[in-house]
Design an enzyme around this catalytic site. Structure first.
Site, PDB file in Angstrom:
ATOM      1  N   HIS A  17       0.931  -1.073   0.210  1.00 35.73           N
ATOM      2  CA  HIS A  17       0.108  -0.090  -0.009  1.00 35.73           C
ATOM      3  C   HIS A  17       0.533   1.238  -0.187  1.00 35.73           C
ATOM      4  O   HIS A  17       0.661   2.059  -0.876  1.00 35.73           O
ATOM      5  CB  HIS A  17      -0.964   0.109   1.231  1.00 35.73           C
ATOM      6  CG  HIS A  17      -1.642   1.209   1.482  1.00 35.73           C
ATOM      7  ND1 HIS A  17      -2.995   1.502   0.698  1.00 35.73           N
ATOM      8  CD2 HIS A  17      -1.418   2.667   1.867  1.00 35.73           C
ATOM      9  CE1 HIS A  17      -3.407   2.608   1.046  1.00 35.73           C
ATOM     10  NE2 HIS A  17      -2.585   3.216   1.694  1.00 35.73           N
ATOM     11  N   GLU A  18       1.755   1.382   0.887  1.00 33.31           N
ATOM     12  CA  GLU A  18       2.690   2.550   1.111  1.00 33.31           C
ATOM     13  C   GLU A  18       3.641   2.514  -0.247  1.00 33.31           C
ATOM     14  O   GLU A  18       3.987   3.789  -0.508  1.00 33.31           O
ATOM     15  CB  GLU A  18       3.455   2.500   2.312  1.00 33.31           C
ATOM     16  CG  GLU A  18       2.399   2.347   3.508  1.00 33.31           C
ATOM     17  CD  GLU A  18       1.782   3.506   3.669  1.00 33.31           C
ATOM     18  OE1 GLU A  18       1.874   4.733   2.921  1.00 33.31           O
ATOM     19  OE2 GLU A  18       0.788   3.445   4.002  1.00 33.31           O
ATOM     20  N   HIS A  21       2.063   4.658  -2.990  1.00 34.91           N
ATOM     21  CA  HIS A  21       1.989   6.020  -2.694  1.00 34.91           C
ATOM     22  C   HIS A  21       3.599   6.534  -3.082  1.00 34.91           C
ATOM     23  O   HIS A  21       3.903   7.508  -3.611  1.00 34.91           O
ATOM     24  CB  HIS A  21       1.988   6.513  -1.182  1.00 34.91           C
ATOM     25  CG  HIS A  21       0.415   6.273  -0.902  1.00 34.91           C
ATOM     26  ND1 HIS A  21      -0.519   6.975  -1.279  1.00 34.91           N
ATOM     27  CD2 HIS A  21      -0.051   5.675   0.435  1.00 34.91           C
ATOM     28  CE1 HIS A  21      -1.770   6.458  -0.796  1.00 34.91           C
ATOM     29  NE2 HIS A  21      -1.384   5.736   0.192  1.00 34.91           N
TER      30      HIS A  21
END
Length: 350
Positions: A17-18, A21
Site C-alpha cells: 500500500h505504502e 504512494h
C-alpha cells in the site's frame, strides 16, 4: 508460528500500500522523507535513495511521509519543487489513489495464484428438497445434479442460484440422476430469504439446498485472468456494501473487527494451506484498499476529497478547515479502531 505468518502477511499488505504512494510520489518528483511500516517508536531503519525506511513499534498500519505533507500538522507545507504541495491537484490525487490501487492489484495477484492452484467450487448437486416447494412438486430429488437450465450449461452452484434468481417464467432443468439424464420443468416461486447481511429479501426460489459436494476448477489461461478479476471486483463490491450497511445500521457495531481479528483469522487460515492464506490475504488487501478510499480526512479518501475541492473551486480549502476536519477524521478513525479492539477483546474473552 501461524501468528508470525499472519503478522508478516499484514506487514506485506501494508508495505505494498505504502509502496504505491511512494512510487507515484517519486514518479512526480516528490521527495519522500520516511517510509514506515507501523506507527510509533522506530525499531529499526536504514537510509536508501534519500529516504529513511523504517519499522515502527505499533503494527497497525504504515505511512509515507512526503515533503510538505504532515497529517499531524496540516499547516506544515512547503513550496519547493520537490514537495507534495507544489504538485497539481490531479497529480496529488494519483499519488493518494496509488496506495489503495496497489492493494487491489495485490489482491488480484493473490486470486490469480489461487486460480492457478485449482480452486474448489461448490457443485450443483442437490442435498435437500424443501417440502411443498416447486422443486418437490416437479420431482427433483436429493443427489440430483443440475447439468443445464434452459440449455445453458451449469457447472457451479453459484451459477445455478444466480440463474434461478434472475430468471423469468418457467425453467427446464437438465438433470443427471444416477447416470441418467432427465428433463424437469418447474416455475420458481417468489419467497422470503435472508441475504448475507441478514436482511429479509424477496427472490425467485425453487426450494433446494446444496449437498456440499465440491470439485476442482481446471481453468485455462484466459479463465484464470477472468477468475482473478471477478473475485477482486466481487470482493471489493461486497466490502463497499458492508461499509454502507454498517453506516446505515443494518450491520451492528459489534460486528466491527480490529487488527486482532485480522491477525487471528489470517493465522487460522495458515492451518488450511496456502490457498486459504492467499484468499484471506486478498480479502484483507481489498479491505485496506476500500477503507482507505473512504472520505475521512485522516485517510487517502479524505485527502482526495480536499484535492477534488481544489480542482472544482480553483482554490484549496482554508488551513483552519483542513486542520479541523483532519483532527475530526483522526478522532473518528481512532474511535473505530478502539471499537474494533474492544470487540476483539470481547470475542476473545467469550
Amino acid at each position: 508460528m501461524s501468528w508470525i505468518v499472519a503478522l508478516l502477511v499484514l506487514s506485506v499488505l501494508i508495505f505494498f500500500h505504502e509502496l504505491g504512494h511512494y512510487s507515484a510520489a517519486r514518479f512526480f518528483g516528490v521527495y519522500v522523507e520516511v517510509f514506515s511500516i507501523g506507527f510509533g517508536k522506530k525499531l529499526a531503519s536504514f537510509q536508501w535513495i534519500g529516504t529513511q525506511w523504517q519499522i515502527s513499534a505499533i503494527p497497525l498500519g504504515g505511512y509515507v511521509k512526503m515533503k510538505g505533507q504532515d497529517d499531524l500538522d496540516p499547516t506544515a507545507i512547503s513550496n519547493d519543487n520537490d514537495s507534495y504541495n507544489s504538485k497539481k491537484p490531479w497529480q496529488r490525487i494519483i499519488i493518494l489513489f496509488a496506495g489503495p490501487l496497489a492493494n487491489f492489484v495485490l489482491a488480484w495477484f493473490f486470486f490469480y495464484a489461487i486460480a492457478l492452484g485449482g480452486p474448489q467450487s461448490l457443485s450443483p448437486v442437490i442435498g435437500k428438497v424443501l417440502e411443498a416447494s416447486p422443486a418437490q412438486q416437479a420431482g427433483l430429488k436429493t443427489h440430483d445434479k443440475i447439468i443445464a437450465i434452459n440449455g445453458v450449461t451449469i457447472t457451479e452452484w453459484d451459477e445455478l442460484s444466480e440463474y434461478i434468481k434472475t430468471s423469468q417464467g418457467t425453467l427446464t432443468l437438465s438433470v443427471d440422476r444416477n447416470g441418467t439424464q432427465r428433463f424437469i420443468t418447474l416455475t420458481p416461486r417468489i419467497s422470503e430469504a435472508t441475504n448475507l447481511f441478514k436482511e429479509k429479501i424477496q427472490q425467485r426460489m425453487v426450494g433446494i439446498a446444496p449437498e456440499g459436494v465440491t470439485h476442482t476448477l481446471d481453468l485455462s489461461f484466459s479463465e484464470t485472468i477472468t477468475y482473478a478479476s471477478k473475485q477482486t471486483y466481487e470482493t471489493s463490491f461486497l466490502i463497499f456494501q458492508s461499509v454502507q450497511k454498517l453506516l446505515t445500521g443494518v450491520v451492528p457495531a459489534k460486528e466491527v473487527g480490529g487488527v486482532v481479528s485480522i491477525v487471528q483469522i489470517t493465522a487460522d487460515a495458515t492451518a488450511y494451506g496456502w490457498m486459504s492464506l492467499c484468499f484471506f490475504a486478498a480479502l484483507i488487501s481489498v479491505n485496506l484498499g476500500v477503507l482507505n478510499l473512504l472520505p475521512i480526512p485522516a485517510l487517502d479518501g479524505g485527502h482526495i476529497m480536499f484535492n477534488l475541492y481544489e480542482m472544482i473551486r480553483r482554490k484549496a480549502p482554508s488551513e483552519e478547515v483542513i486542520t479541523r476536519l483532519t483532527i475530526g477524521g483522526w478522532v473518528l478513525l481512532l474511535g473505530l479502531m478502539s471499537l474494533g479492539l474492544y470487540n476483539d477483546i470481547t470475542r476473545l474473552m467469550q
